[in-house]
Design a protein around this motif. Structure first.
Motif, PDB file in Angstrom:
ATOM      1  N   ARG A  50       0.855  -1.187   0.000  1.00  0.00           N
ATOM      2  CA  ARG A  50       0.000   0.000   0.000  1.00  0.00           C
ATOM      3  C   ARG A  50       0.882   1.225   0.000  1.00  0.00           C
ATOM      4  N   TRP A  51       0.398   2.295  -0.613  1.00  0.00           N
ATOM      5  CA  TRP A  51       1.197   3.514  -0.726  1.00  0.00           C
ATOM      6  C   TRP A  51       0.589   4.654   0.066  1.00  0.00           C
ATOM      7  N   SER A  52       1.461   5.446   0.693  1.00  0.00           N
ATOM      8  CA  SER A  52       0.995   6.662   1.356  1.00  0.00           C
ATOM      9  C   SER A  52       0.954   7.786   0.325  1.00  0.00           C
ATOM     10  N   VAL A  53       0.226   8.865   0.624  1.00  0.00           N
ATOM     11  CA  VAL A  53       0.170   9.985  -0.325  1.00  0.00           C
ATOM     12  C   VAL A  53       1.550  10.515  -0.656  1.00  0.00           C
ATOM     13  N   GLY A  54       2.356  10.717   0.380  1.00  0.00           N
ATOM     14  CA  GLY A  54       3.671  11.313   0.164  1.00  0.00           C
ATOM     15  C   GLY A  54       4.524  10.470  -0.759  1.00  0.00           C
ATOM     16  N   ASP A  55       4.561   9.183  -0.492  1.00  0.00           N
ATOM     17  CA  ASP A  55       5.379   8.296  -1.317  1.00  0.00           C
ATOM     18  C   ASP A  55       4.869   8.270  -2.755  1.00  0.00           C
ATOM     19  N   LEU A  56       3.565   8.206  -2.878  1.00  0.00           N
ATOM     20  CA  LEU A  56       2.991   8.147  -4.209  1.00  0.00           C
ATOM     21  C   LEU A  56       3.247   9.458  -4.956  1.00  0.00           C
ATOM     22  N   ALA A  57       3.194  10.551  -4.216  1.00  0.00           N
ATOM     23  CA  ALA A  57       3.470  11.853  -4.831  1.00  0.00           C
ATOM     24  C   ALA A  57       4.891  11.874  -5.377  1.00  0.00           C
ATOM     25  N   LYS A  58       5.838  11.426  -4.546  1.00  0.00           N
ATOM     26  CA  LYS A  58       7.239  11.410  -4.991  1.00  0.00           C
ATOM     27  C   LYS A  58       7.398  10.528  -6.219  1.00  0.00           C
ATOM     28  N   ALA A  59       6.799   9.345  -6.159  1.00  0.00           N
ATOM     29  CA  ALA A  59       6.975   8.391  -7.262  1.00  0.00           C
ATOM     30  C   ALA A  59       6.356   8.897  -8.555  1.00  0.00           C
ATOM     31  N   SER A  60       5.235   9.589  -8.445  1.00  0.00           N
ATOM     32  CA  SER A  60       4.517   9.973  -9.657  1.00  0.00           C
ATOM     33  C   SER A  60       4.903  11.360 -10.144  1.00  0.00           C
ATOM     34  N   GLY A  61       5.546  12.141  -9.275  1.00  0.00           N
ATOM     35  CA  GLY A  61       5.904  13.486  -9.673  1.00  0.00           C
ATOM     36  C   GLY A  61       4.768  14.477  -9.507  1.00  0.00           C
ATOM     37  N   LEU A  62       3.646  14.023  -8.984  1.00  0.00           N
ATOM     38  CA  LEU A  62       2.542  14.950  -8.698  1.00  0.00           C
ATOM     39  C   LEU A  62       2.692  15.467  -7.272  1.00  0.00           C
ATOM     40  N   THR A  63       1.889  16.448  -6.892  1.00  0.00           N
ATOM     41  CA  THR A  63       1.967  16.956  -5.526  1.00  0.00           C
ATOM     42  C   THR A  63       0.934  16.253  -4.664  1.00  0.00           C
ATOM     43  N   VAL A  64       1.172  16.310  -3.359  1.00  0.00           N
ATOM     44  CA  VAL A  64       0.223  15.731  -2.414  1.00  0.00           C
ATOM     45  C   VAL A  64      -1.139  16.394  -2.588  1.00  0.00           C
ATOM     46  N   ARG A  65      -1.116  17.709  -2.768  1.00  0.00           N
ATOM     47  CA  ARG A  65      -2.372  18.435  -2.944  1.00  0.00           C
ATOM     48  C   ARG A  65      -3.158  17.925  -4.142  1.00  0.00           C
ATOM     49  N   THR A  66      -2.445  17.606  -5.202  1.00  0.00           N
ATOM     50  CA  THR A  66      -3.110  17.084  -6.396  1.00  0.00           C
ATOM     51  C   THR A  66      -3.775  15.744  -6.097  1.00  0.00           C
ATOM     52  N   LEU A  67      -3.069  14.901  -5.372  1.00  0.00           N
ATOM     53  CA  LEU A  67      -3.653  13.611  -5.022  1.00  0.00           C
ATOM     54  C   LEU A  67      -4.891  13.808  -4.147  1.00  0.00           C
ATOM     55  N   HIS A  68      -4.793  14.748  -3.209  1.00  0.00           N
ATOM     56  CA  HIS A  68      -5.971  15.068  -2.389  1.00  0.00           C
ATOM     57  C   HIS A  68      -7.127  15.497  -3.299  1.00  0.00           C
ATOM     58  N   HIS A  69      -6.788  16.350  -4.249  1.00  0.00           N
ATOM     59  CA  HIS A  69      -7.815  16.859  -5.148  1.00  0.00           C
ATOM     60  C   HIS A  69      -8.474  15.719  -5.927  1.00  0.00           C
ATOM     61  N   TYR A  70      -7.668  14.847  -6.490  1.00  0.00           N
ATOM     62  CA  TYR A  70      -8.210  13.723  -7.253  1.00  0.00           C
ATOM     63  C   TYR A  70      -9.096  12.861  -6.354  1.00  0.00           C
TER      64      TYR A  70
ATOM     65  N   LEU B  75     -11.781  11.061  -8.624  1.00  0.00           N
ATOM     66  CA  LEU B  75     -11.114  10.625  -9.848  1.00  0.00           C
ATOM     67  C   LEU B  75     -10.140   9.488  -9.552  1.00  0.00           C
ATOM     68  N   VAL B  76      -9.313   9.682  -8.541  1.00  0.00           N
ATOM     69  CA  VAL B  76      -8.437   8.612  -8.058  1.00  0.00           C
ATOM     70  C   VAL B  76      -8.586   8.576  -6.547  1.00  0.00           C
ATOM     71  N   VAL B  77      -9.355   7.614  -6.065  1.00  0.00           N
ATOM     72  CA  VAL B  77      -9.657   7.532  -4.646  1.00  0.00           C
ATOM     73  C   VAL B  77      -8.731   6.509  -3.991  1.00  0.00           C
ATOM     74  N   ALA B  78      -8.234   6.838  -2.809  1.00  0.00           N
ATOM     75  CA  ALA B  78      -7.491   5.844  -2.035  1.00  0.00           C
ATOM     76  C   ALA B  78      -8.508   4.857  -1.468  1.00  0.00           C
ATOM     77  N   SER B  79      -8.416   3.617  -1.921  1.00  0.00           N
ATOM     78  CA  SER B  79      -9.463   2.653  -1.563  1.00  0.00           C
ATOM     79  C   SER B  79      -9.501   2.365  -0.069  1.00  0.00           C
ATOM     80  N   GLU B  80      -8.360   2.559   0.583  1.00  0.00           N
ATOM     81  CA  GLU B  80      -8.322   2.221   2.005  1.00  0.00           C
ATOM     82  C   GLU B  80      -7.854   3.408   2.820  1.00  0.00           C
ATOM     83  N   ARG B  81      -8.094   3.316   4.117  1.00  0.00           N
ATOM     84  CA  ARG B  81      -7.596   4.304   5.063  1.00  0.00           C
ATOM     85  C   ARG B  81      -7.029   3.565   6.263  1.00  0.00           C
TER      86      ARG B  81
END
Lengths: 235, 235
Positions: free
Chosen positions: A3-23, A28-34
């Motif tokens: 499982r990936w955290s927002v921060g790690d996924l942000a680094k890997a994808s080159g997007l920002t954490v805020r963008t992931l939050h927005h999605y 659009l792209v939901v974190a299936s788990e919490r």
DNA sequence: GTAGGACCTCCCGTCGCGTGAGGTGCAAAC
DNA sequence: GTTTGCACCTCACGCGACGGGAGGTCCTAC
């Protein structure tokens, strides 16, 4: 760590954490788990979807378009073709702006830039929308550079005529007649010989006395209209 | 009638009433006078300014840029040059997108479009920012079409290799060796022979097993890495 | 025990207006 | 005299794709 955290996924994808939050917010792209503390945990499927989104975004699609593309993946090709058409249109617009700017920068001194622009702007709103559409299609067939060249010539003619007026050259002078002839030729090329458009241009020109350009104190009311008309009558 | 109402000015200028309100709100083009009932009355000077604004907007400047251009009119030329540079950059971006899209549309079947994109997207985030900058500058010198062609060839090679694997072709087969040779050539062209970048590419490739592409269940963990390495060892 | 990081959820700001909603002022038509 | 209609007014929210900050929680490390 499947499982990936927002921060790690942000680094890997080159997007920002805020963008992931927005999605996530817009679904659009939901974190299936919490986690129990509420932290997002992205599953492999979520990550896959994120990369699909990123790749579609890199083609210039909007988030809404990306969403619909991912919901019914069969429609990718028409969507791409539409996007290509949109980009082509955009490219043409940008090119038109570029040639306007280069023509301006090449042909004018610093102090005349603004007044030249102002003149173009005023005269451009003199025609009906039909006539404008007509002119635009003709302009499109001529190509932006030719149009700019034409405009520049026209402005140069106006400048020279005004100069003659200021110098007191009589309207019957052959040099003036020559300029007016060039003027009319230019007009014919601009209007493509269309009589209605020529009439409109003429009307706009004659109405100058009581219209915008007069109201705003332009040199147009300095008698250039009469001067040109006298020259034409004499020629 | 030396004063203009919003409606009349909107018609004359081709802008909307709302736009004029907006310009008034932000102080860009203010109606200098008001009637007793509060209606805007634009003076000739206001109209003049409006046309200056419109002309500058038609060059693609932002309202803020227009404002500063009109406050110190000496700085028009540098502003225009900056705008021209921005437009040139934008034109390049649009062209890059266009060639990506055309390359995609030309070279792929509908069902492979999305997965192809996804692959590109994932692999594109494998390099450090320095290396990416390096690759980008090289890509710029090659031209976008060449880059897309290269990517397409690469994806095609991957497809064929995977096909051989699926068919049970041994890694020592000369056809496989040939594909791997092409692969390495392509890599050399892509990295421009830069050893560090080649190493990074190699590393990204080898780390595949424990990285994103594995996590998201990509075919990358189907043994293609090993297969290629075995073929290289045999060749 | 506390300092730091990574995470969380609001929520306002961007840019250039579009698009109402709800009200006023003024003329012509009934 | 009134109704209709038009042009105008001032809020004020909405868009697209996030950026950025405030204020709080949680966990780990020293």
């Amino acid at each position: 760590m499947t499982r990936w955290s927002v921060g790690d996924l942000a680094k890997a994808s080159g997007l920002t954490v805020r963008t992931l939050h927005h999605y996530d917010e817009i679904g659009l792209v939901v974190a299936s788990e919490r986690t129990s503390s509420g932290h997002r945990r992205y599953t492999p499927d979520d990550v896959r979807r994120l990369y699909q989104v990123r790749s579609l975004r890199q083609l210039g699609l909007s988030l809404a378009e990306v969403r619909s593309a991912l919901s019914r993946s069969d429609s990718l090709r028409p969507l791409f073709e539409a996007q290509l058409a949109a980009l082509t249109a955009q490219a043409r617009q940008v090119e038109a702006l570029r040639s306007r700017l280069t023509a301006l920068l090449d042909g004018h001194t610093t102090e005349s830039l603004l007044s030249t622009l102002e003149m173009m702007s005023v005269y451009e709103s003199y025609f009906t929308s039909d006539q404008l559409a007509d002119l635009r299609s003709r302009a499109a067939s001529m190509g932006p550079e030719a149009v700019e060249a034409l405009k520049a010539s026209w402005l140069e003619l106006v400048r020279q005529l005004r100069q003659h007026m200021a110098d007191g050259t009589p309207a019957t002078d052959p040099r003036v007649a020559d300029l007016v002839r060039q003027w009319d030729e230019l007009g014919a090329r601009f209007t493509g010989g269309d009589a209605a458009i020529q009439a409109a241009a003429q009307r706009s020109w004659n109405e100058n006395k009581t219209s915008i350009s007069t109201q705003i104190g332009w040199p147009a009311d300095d008698g250039l209209v009469d001067y040109v008309n006298r020259a034409r009558a004499a020629g």
